[in-house]
Design an enzyme around this catalytic site. Structure first.
Site, mmCIF file in Angstrom:
data_model
loop_
_atom_site.group_PDB
_atom_site.id
_atom_site.type_symbol
_atom_site.label_atom_id
_atom_site.label_comp_id
_atom_site.label_asym_id
_atom_site.label_seq_id
_atom_site.Cartn_x
_atom_site.Cartn_y
_atom_site.Cartn_z
ATOM 1 N N GLU A 330 0.844 -1.191 0.000
ATOM 2 C CA GLU A 330 0.000 0.000 0.000
ATOM 3 C C GLU A 330 0.881 1.243 0.000
ATOM 4 O O GLU A 330 1.744 1.410 0.862
ATOM 5 C CB GLU A 330 -0.894 0.039 1.243
ATOM 6 C CG GLU A 330 -2.102 -0.856 1.176
ATOM 7 C CD GLU A 330 -3.106 -0.554 2.276
ATOM 8 O OE1 GLU A 330 -4.259 -0.966 2.130
ATOM 9 O OE2 GLU A 330 -2.733 0.099 3.283
ATOM 10 N N CYS A 331 0.665 2.122 -0.966
ATOM 11 C CA CYS A 331 1.336 3.420 -1.043
ATOM 12 C C CYS A 331 2.854 3.250 -0.998
ATOM 13 O O CYS A 331 3.462 2.870 -1.979
ATOM 14 C CB CYS A 331 0.831 4.354 0.047
ATOM 15 S SG CYS A 331 1.119 6.105 -0.313
ATOM 16 N N GLY A 332 3.505 3.475 0.148
ATOM 17 C CA GLY A 332 4.946 3.295 0.221
ATOM 18 C C GLY A 332 5.376 1.884 -0.110
ATOM 19 O O GLY A 332 6.423 1.660 -0.728
ATOM 20 N N TYR A 334 3.793 -0.056 -2.214
ATOM 21 C CA TYR A 334 3.641 -0.117 -3.663
ATOM 22 C C TYR A 334 4.869 0.463 -4.359
ATOM 23 O O TYR A 334 5.405 -0.123 -5.306
ATOM 24 C CB TYR A 334 2.388 0.665 -4.040
ATOM 25 C CG TYR A 334 2.101 0.852 -5.509
ATOM 26 C CD1 TYR A 334 2.165 -0.203 -6.410
ATOM 27 C CD2 TYR A 334 1.704 2.105 -5.992
ATOM 28 C CE1 TYR A 334 1.859 -0.025 -7.758
ATOM 29 C CE2 TYR A 334 1.390 2.297 -7.317
ATOM 30 C CZ TYR A 334 1.466 1.231 -8.201
ATOM 31 O OH TYR A 334 1.159 1.419 -9.524
ATOM 32 N N THR A 433 -0.827 -0.665 -4.775
ATOM 33 C CA THR A 433 -1.593 0.513 -5.138
ATOM 34 C C THR A 433 -1.289 1.642 -4.168
ATOM 35 O O THR A 433 -0.871 1.412 -3.030
ATOM 36 C CB THR A 433 -3.100 0.204 -5.105
ATOM 37 O OG1 THR A 433 -3.846 1.398 -5.294
ATOM 38 C CG2 THR A 433 -3.512 -0.410 -3.783
#
Length: 441
Positions: A330-332, A334, A433
């Site tokens: 998730e985010c970082g 990703y 993502t």
């Protein structure tokens, strides 16, 4: 369970001092011997960690846009068990949320109305005096579902200034629960992205004690306790998780680069019988091979890109894990699963190369808001077609990516249903993502 009494600390706008007052109240009441719990309205990874430090007990996020009422009741029932008093913290302005049906906007007022918590309104009175009463009156009358229990004045310049403000508030019958003078020492430090995490704050315990002492001397704590009301709706709780555990044994990246995991997910996963096994990518630790799934959460990998690029055991371990078992970022996380990450100085660092994306913190683009994702394929977050509600908050931008739909993670819309197209990536057992999942819808 016996429903604890609660209040929600809110303000007419951001930057008024909600966090200062919330933490001061939480710590001051805990020091008196009360069993205090914190709650944060809406998506936020930072404030709940400070609540936990102030109260000595875990805090949770509750979100009327992202979560069903039964989901919120379940999270609250689990988190508030054994509590005597709940000091919840609002987000942005009291009525600020997305456009939507009443009660489902994500605004702090919706949360106060749902759980029956009176509102302590923090008024930043710098720059005005009697006119502050007009702001308080508007907040008291705009939404008949909520009750303003009283106000705490912030940024009071002098005793004369306080008298003038109180004169206006007396005209509308608004109780003044306390007043805080201008004091830069009460402000918590900020850094990267304007966010400083609890574990990074120097002398945190001393800072919290100083806040508690100031609030105890400046706010009528007995009046605050008397204003609290029993928490409603906990009897409606169902034994359900906002996001079911992605595996029985979850290898969770956990260090200064990967720290953004919602407490309600971890609590629900453990309650469902899952085991969470933390490991540190920055310490060059691989995910334990006997786990069922590897989860790389958000955080600040851009601050540690060089160390991550040099963490050969971590990289080899994740690649080996991904050959047979799911890995999600998730985010970082990703960004780390991608091919390269460019830091703020413009230096590109090779990452794991498991997803066809390259990101850059040097080329900043602010992304913020709720998202509703529809999964395109089966994975650890659910089967294809599952709808997840969450949010994005990041400055990093994508500088190169595979645009093919067959490589995408999910179809994405914003809170108003505007189509944002396909987002994230999924290659084999690896997915990622920028989207942070809050709950299933």
């Amino acid at each position: 369970m016996t429903a604890p009494r609660g209040l929600l600390v809110a303000a007419p706008r951001s930057g008024s001092g909600k966090t200062t007052v919330t933490l001061g109240l939480q710590r001051a009441l805990a020091r008196r011997g009360h069993a205090v719990r914190g709650v944060k309205n809406g998506p936020d990874y930072i404030d709940p960690a400070f609540h936990a430090a102030a109260t000595g007990a875990p805090s949770v996020n509750l979100d009327t846009f992202a979560m069903a009422d039964a989901t919120m009741a379940a999270i609250a029932a689990r988190a508030l068990d054994g509590a005597e008093i709940v000091i919840a913290e609002g987000s942005m302005g009291l009525f600020d949320g997305v456009r939507g049906e009443t009660g489902r906007t994500g605004a702090s007022a919706d949360l106060a109305a749902l759980f029956g918590w009176p509102v302590v309104l923090v008024l930043d009175v710098s720059g005005h005096a009697q006119s502050a009463a007009a702001v308080a009156l508007g907040c008291a009358r705009l939404d008949p579902r909520i009750t303003i229990a009283g106000v705490v004045l912030n940024q009071v310049a002098s005793p004369r200034h306080r008298r003038l403000v109180e004169d206006g508030l007396a005209r509308i019958g608004m109780p003044v629960l306390g007043a805080l003078a201008r004091d830069a020492g009460l402000v918590l430090p900020e850094r990267h992205l304007g966010l400083v995490q609890a574990h990074e704050t120097a002398d945190l315990e001393a800072r919290l004690d100083a806040l508690a002492e100031t609030v105890a001397a400046s706010v009528d704590l007995d009046a605050v306790l008397a204003a609290a009301a029993p928490t409603r709706g906990l009897a409606d709780a169902e034994d359900r998780a906002a996001l079911p555990p992605p595996g029985q044994r979850i290898a969770l990246g956990r260090d200064a680069a990967f720290s953004f995991v919602y407490p309600h997910h971890l609590a629900a996963w453990r309650a469902a019988g899952a085991e969470i096994v933390p490991f540190s990518p920055l310490a060059d630790e691989p995910p334990p091979a006997d786990c069922d799934v590897c989860w790389l959460p958000g955080g600040y990998p851009e601050l540690h890109a060089g160390r991550l690029a040099a963490a050969t055991r971590f990289q080899a371990g994740v690649r080996a894990f991904a050959r047979t078992k799911p890995v999600h970022g998730e985010c970082g996380g990703y960004m780390t699963l991608g091919r390269a990450l460019t830091d703020a100085d413009g230096v590109a660092h090779p990452m794991l190369g498991l997803l066809p994306v390259e990101t850059s913190f040097a080329k900043r683009r602010f992304n913020l808001g709720y998202r509703v994702a529809t999964l395109l394929r089966d994975g650890p977050l659910g089967r294809a077609g599952t709808r997840l509600v969450g949010h994005e908050f990041h400055y990093a931008s994508i500088v190169a990516r595979d645009e093919a739909r067959e490589a995408a993670f999910a179809d994405m819309v914003d809170a108003e249903g505007t189509d944002l197209g396909a987002a994230g990536h999924r290659v084999g057992a690896v997915s990622g993502t920028f989207f942070h999942a809050i709950a299933r819808r």
